[in-house]
Design a protein around this motif. Structure first.
Motif, short mmCIF file in Angstrom:
data_model
loop_
_atom_site.label_atom_id
_atom_site.label_comp_id
_atom_site.label_asym_id
_atom_site.label_seq_id
_atom_site.Cartn_x
_atom_site.Cartn_y
_atom_site.Cartn_z
N THR A 1 0.82 -1.21 0.00
CA THR A 1 0.00 0.00 0.00
C THR A 1 0.85 1.26 0.00
N THR A 2 2.17 1.09 0.20
CA THR A 2 3.08 2.25 0.19
C THR A 2 3.16 2.79 -1.23
N PRO A 3 3.00 4.09 -1.43
CA PRO A 3 3.07 4.66 -2.77
C PRO A 3 4.40 4.35 -3.45
N LYS A 4 4.35 4.11 -4.73
CA LYS A 4 5.54 3.76 -5.50
C LYS A 4 6.50 4.93 -5.54
N ALA A 5 7.79 4.63 -5.39
CA ALA A 5 8.81 5.67 -5.42
C ALA A 5 8.96 6.23 -6.83
N ALA A 6 9.56 7.42 -6.91
CA ALA A 6 9.75 8.05 -8.21
C ALA A 6 10.75 7.27 -9.06
N THR A 7 11.64 6.52 -8.41
CA THR A 7 12.63 5.72 -9.12
C THR A 7 12.63 4.30 -8.56
N ASP A 8 13.04 3.34 -9.37
CA ASP A 8 13.09 1.95 -8.91
C ASP A 8 14.45 1.60 -8.32
N VAL A 9 15.32 2.58 -8.12
CA VAL A 9 16.63 2.36 -7.50
C VAL A 9 16.47 2.45 -5.98
N TYR A 10 16.81 1.37 -5.28
CA TYR A 10 16.69 1.37 -3.83
C TYR A 10 18.07 1.07 -3.22
N CYS A 11 18.26 1.46 -1.97
CA CYS A 11 19.57 1.44 -1.33
C CYS A 11 20.17 0.03 -1.25
#
Length: 470
Positions: free
Chosen positions: A446-456
């Protein structure tokens, strides 16, 4: 010889001729009328008097019937019209009659409408529709509006909008394209005038249901129309563009399409086809949503001056808004890249203008019970990074720019090896997490999708030396 005696000749038998001469009341009245001596002036005056009285009774009675059926009280006599009548009495147009808007000027139009309205009597007796929706044929005409309003208005009553009403009218754009909610607050589109909630429309509840945002023109309508004009389309030419969808017709079409797609397939084939259809439908829906998001972002970029195109109608805010005041904080150098801290402190003020939901033409369905139970509460915003993070992801005003690589990130290879210095403190990391997720996003979250698909943790799989805000 006949069994019952000799048949009488009707032409020669005096008794038969006498019976045929016996007349009814109409024939007797005609005979008396022909026997009157019309050379006598008294008889002629009597005829004139009777004719005059007859005309008064006929025309006077007809006028009385028209006046009664034209009154708002007559409209309110049908229970199915309770939402429409209640909203009318609570609107700014409650000093004029219903027919001044709903019937085109002229006697012929008045009589024609009365004849067409007989079907409403039929529906009232045989079965009232689940929802009262204005049809294309019965849409309010601009002729009715121009009886009271001038088309030579360039600025709205609020003084905020610059609208060339004359230019719109001469182009053939109906008034209701923009002003469809001025009396009834778009109740049909909102779905709050259905049969099961008609009793909830009272004078007390009307003030709560008649929200200002539905009474005034919807900016989404302006944007939708202007965008179509820029693409060579004149949407108002279709009468259906100016009236709400009829839910019964929509349901009927869906049912027809469903029956047509089912065909005469076997159970196994039908199941396979159903799965394929559902998959195709989901893919189409996803593609439509992506296209809608991209289109919204393009329009927003035009509005804020980030994207210039050779268009017929400018989409920039100042084109229509006379009182566009850019806050002083926006005029400082480097505002585009440094407004994050301000957003955290007062994002509630930011979304007053930067809210893409105001740009949508479609009216969402509402629950009248929830609306009536809803209490007006004023909550004070407290600086909250999570709120800002969510807005940056779901609000098209934010994501229109946040989806692009920031200029401060320089070249990918250089940024990859040197960005650690930009994320040393918890506050710096928080700024990163506006666009990036710490962990891999979970499908269906349910968390809104991030602006980019790059995650830490895509690179930092062994974790971090210090705690990371997520």
């Amino acid at each position: 010889m006949a069994i019952w005696g000799k048949k009488k000749n009707r032409e020669t038998d005096p008794e038969s001729r006498e019976k045929r001469k016996k007349t009814g009341p109409i024939r007797k009245l005609r005979q008396k009328f022909r026997a009157i001596d019309w050379k006598n002036p008294v008889n002629r005056w009597k005829l004139l008097f009777v004719s005059l009285v007859g005309c008064i009774v006929i025309f006077g009675g007809g006028y009385g019937v028209l006046s009664f059926t034209n009154s708002p009280s007559f409209c309110s006599s049908c229970h199915e019209m309770q939402p429409e009548y209640t909203s009318y009495t609570a609107s700014a147009h409650n000093q004029i009659s219903c027919v001044q808007c709903h019937i085109k000027p002229g006697t012929v139009n008045m009589l024609t409408h009365k004849m067409k309205s007989l079907k409403e009597v039929y529906y009232h007796v045989t079965g009232v529709p689940t929802q009262i929706v204005q049809t294309e044929e019965e849409a309010v005409s601009s002729q009715n509006c121009l009886q009271c309003h001038s088309k030579n208005r360039l600025v709205t009553a609020s003084g905020d909008l610059k609208v060339n009403h004359k230019g719109h009218i001469e182009e053939g754009i109906p008034c209701i394209t923009c002003h469809s909610g001025v009396v009834h607050a778009k109740m049909a589109s909102r779905g709050i005038n259905t049969e099961d909630v008609r009793g909830d429309w009272t004078q007390a509840s009307a003030e709560k249901l008649m929200e200002e945002k539905y009474l005034r023109p919807n900016m989404g309508t302006c944007i939708n129309c202007h965008d179509q004009v820029n693409n060579g389309v004149k949407p108002w030419k279709e009468a259906s563009y100016n009236v709400p969808l009829n839910p019964e017709e929509v349901e009927k079409k869906l049912e027809e399409n469903k029956n047509a797609s089912s065909g005469e397939a076997t159970t196994a084939t039908a199941t396979t086809e159903t799965v394929k259809t559902e998959t195709a439908s989901n893919e189409t829906e996803a593609a439509t949503l992506t296209e809608h998001d991209q289109k919204t972002q393009d329009i927003i970029l035009q509005a804020i001056g980030k994207q210039q195109k050779d268009v017929k109608l400018s989409m920039a805010c100042e084109t229509c808004h006379k009182k566009v005041k850019v806050p002083k904080s926006h005029k400082v150098e480097g505002w585009n890249g440094n407004h994050g801290k301000t957003a955290i402190q007062q994002v509630d003020k930011c979304v007053n203008c930067h809210q893409d939901s105001k740009w949508v033409r479609e009216i969402p369905k509402e629950d009248i019970i929830s609306l009536l139970k809803m209490k007006e509460t004023k909550t004070k915003y407290e600086p909250n990074l999570n709120v800002v993070k969510e807005q940056a992801r779901i609000n098209k005003f934010c994501s229109a720019c946040h989806s692009d690589r920031p200029s401060g990130h320089s070249e990918s290879n250089q940024w990859l090896t040197g960005h650690a210095k930009k994320a040393l403190t918890a506050e710096q990391k928080s700024e990163c997490f506006v666009c990036h997720d710490n962990q891999k996003p979970v499908a269906g979250s349910t968390t809104p999708k991030a602006a980019t698909d790059v995650y830490c943790q895509y690179c930092h799989r062994t974790g971090f030396k210090s705690a990371v805000n997520n």
